[in-house]
Design a protein around this motif. Structure first.
Motif, PDB file in Angstrom:
ATOM      1  N   ARG A 123       0.814  -1.230   0.000  1.00  0.00           N
ATOM      2  CA  ARG A 123       0.000   0.000   0.000  1.00  0.00           C
ATOM      3  C   ARG A 123       0.847   1.279   0.000  1.00  0.00           C
ATOM      4  O   ARG A 123       0.615   2.194  -0.779  1.00  0.00           O
ATOM      5  N   SER A 127       0.853   3.734  -3.492  1.00  0.00           N
ATOM      6  CA  SER A 127      -0.262   4.674  -3.345  1.00  0.00           C
ATOM      7  C   SER A 127      -0.136   5.896  -4.250  1.00  0.00           C
ATOM      8  O   SER A 127      -1.142   6.423  -4.727  1.00  0.00           O
ATOM      9  N   CYS A 129       0.640   6.038  -7.230  1.00  0.00           N
ATOM     10  CA  CYS A 129       0.248   5.714  -8.602  1.00  0.00           C
ATOM     11  C   CYS A 129      -1.264   5.759  -8.816  1.00  0.00           C
ATOM     12  O   CYS A 129      -1.733   5.554  -9.936  1.00  0.00           O
ATOM     13  N   PHE A 130      -2.025   6.020  -7.762  1.00  0.00           N
ATOM     14  CA  PHE A 130      -3.482   5.984  -7.862  1.00  0.00           C
ATOM     15  C   PHE A 130      -4.081   7.322  -7.476  1.00  0.00           C
ATOM     16  O   PHE A 130      -3.647   7.950  -6.521  1.00  0.00           O
ATOM     17  N   GLU A 133      -8.581   6.379  -3.494  1.00  0.00           N
ATOM     18  CA  GLU A 133      -8.443   5.290  -2.523  1.00  0.00           C
ATOM     19  C   GLU A 133      -9.121   4.026  -3.028  1.00  0.00           C
ATOM     20  O   GLU A 133      -8.617   2.923  -2.837  1.00  0.00           O
ATOM     21  N   LYS A 135      -9.452   2.940  -6.137  1.00  0.00           N
ATOM     22  CA  LYS A 135      -8.594   2.281  -7.123  1.00  0.00           C
ATOM     23  C   LYS A 135      -7.424   1.576  -6.451  1.00  0.00           C
ATOM     24  O   LYS A 135      -7.034   0.485  -6.851  1.00  0.00           O
ATOM     25  N   LEU A 136      -6.865   2.208  -5.429  1.00  0.00           N
ATOM     26  CA  LEU A 136      -5.758   1.606  -4.694  1.00  0.00           C
ATOM     27  C   LEU A 136      -6.208   0.323  -3.992  1.00  0.00           C
ATOM     28  O   LEU A 136      -5.526  -0.699  -4.066  1.00  0.00           O
ATOM     29  N   GLY A 166      -1.346   3.400 -12.602  1.00  0.00           N
ATOM     30  CA  GLY A 166      -1.850   2.304 -11.782  1.00  0.00           C
ATOM     31  C   GLY A 166      -2.600   1.236 -12.555  1.00  0.00           C
ATOM     32  O   GLY A 166      -3.206   0.355 -11.970  1.00  0.00           O
TER      33      GLY A 166
END
Length: 187
Positions: A123, A127, A129-130, A133, A135-136, A166
């Protein structure tokens, strides 16, 4: 008769055969990799749990092995994990050459894109790259499905790269490389 690897290695070291001990350990480690990767390949190639698509495999660039499903592409530097007898028994298909070459091009194109290098997929590392939240979280849940296969096929020293949007990540090692595309919505 079962060989006790530990005893053999200790005996080689005690006799001063350090180089022979290193070669022996390397050989045993490689045999262990092939054994476990072959089992994982059988599981992967017949698995419907990763995606609803049919798995495929074929050879590219000589004896390099290319296989995957709708969301992943693996290219290994050797085909030693393939059990051809098993493959024929479960009737896994090789794709036609243009489709396999297309999948290889997708992998190569992803390798040329802008990537963020991360030490591991967790995580904190990915993180950035997104843009949300949600999408992560989806990415992290989805990634877990492929973690086992990445380790089995690519070994221990894996380098990870995440696409800056992402949408995918790449894993590389001395054994080969893999591209895993992220799903846009949960399944």
């Amino acid at each position: 008769m079962k060989v006790d690897y530990h005893d053999k290695i200790i005996a080689l070291i005690n006799d001063g055969n350090i180089e022979t001990a290193k070669m022996y350990v390397g050989k045993v480690m490689h045999e262990n990799y092939v054994y476990h990767a072959r089992k994982a390949f059988k599981k992967y190639i017949k698995s419907v749990s990763l995606s609803t698509s049919v798995s495929y495999y074929d050879y590219v660039e000589g004896d390099k092995l290319l296989f995957g499903d709708s969301y992943s592409i693996f290219r290994l530097n050797s085909d030693e994990i393939v059990d051809e007898k098993y493959i024929r028994r479960i009737n896994v298909r090789k794709y036609d050459r243009p489709r396999v070459e297309n999948r290889l091009e997708v992998l190569k194109a992803a390798l040329d894109k802008s990537l963020v290098s991360v030490s591991s997929i967790n995580r904190d590392n990915v993180s950035e790259c997104f843009d949300s939240e949600e999408k992560l979280i989806l990415f992290m849940e989805y990634y877990k499905q492929y973690l086992y296969y990445l380790r089995m096929f690519l070994g221990e020293n894996i380098k990870y790269y995440v696409g800056t949007n992402g949408a995918y990540f790449i894993a590389k090692s001395d054994m080969g490389e893999a591209l895993v595309l992220n799903r846009k919505k949960s399944v």
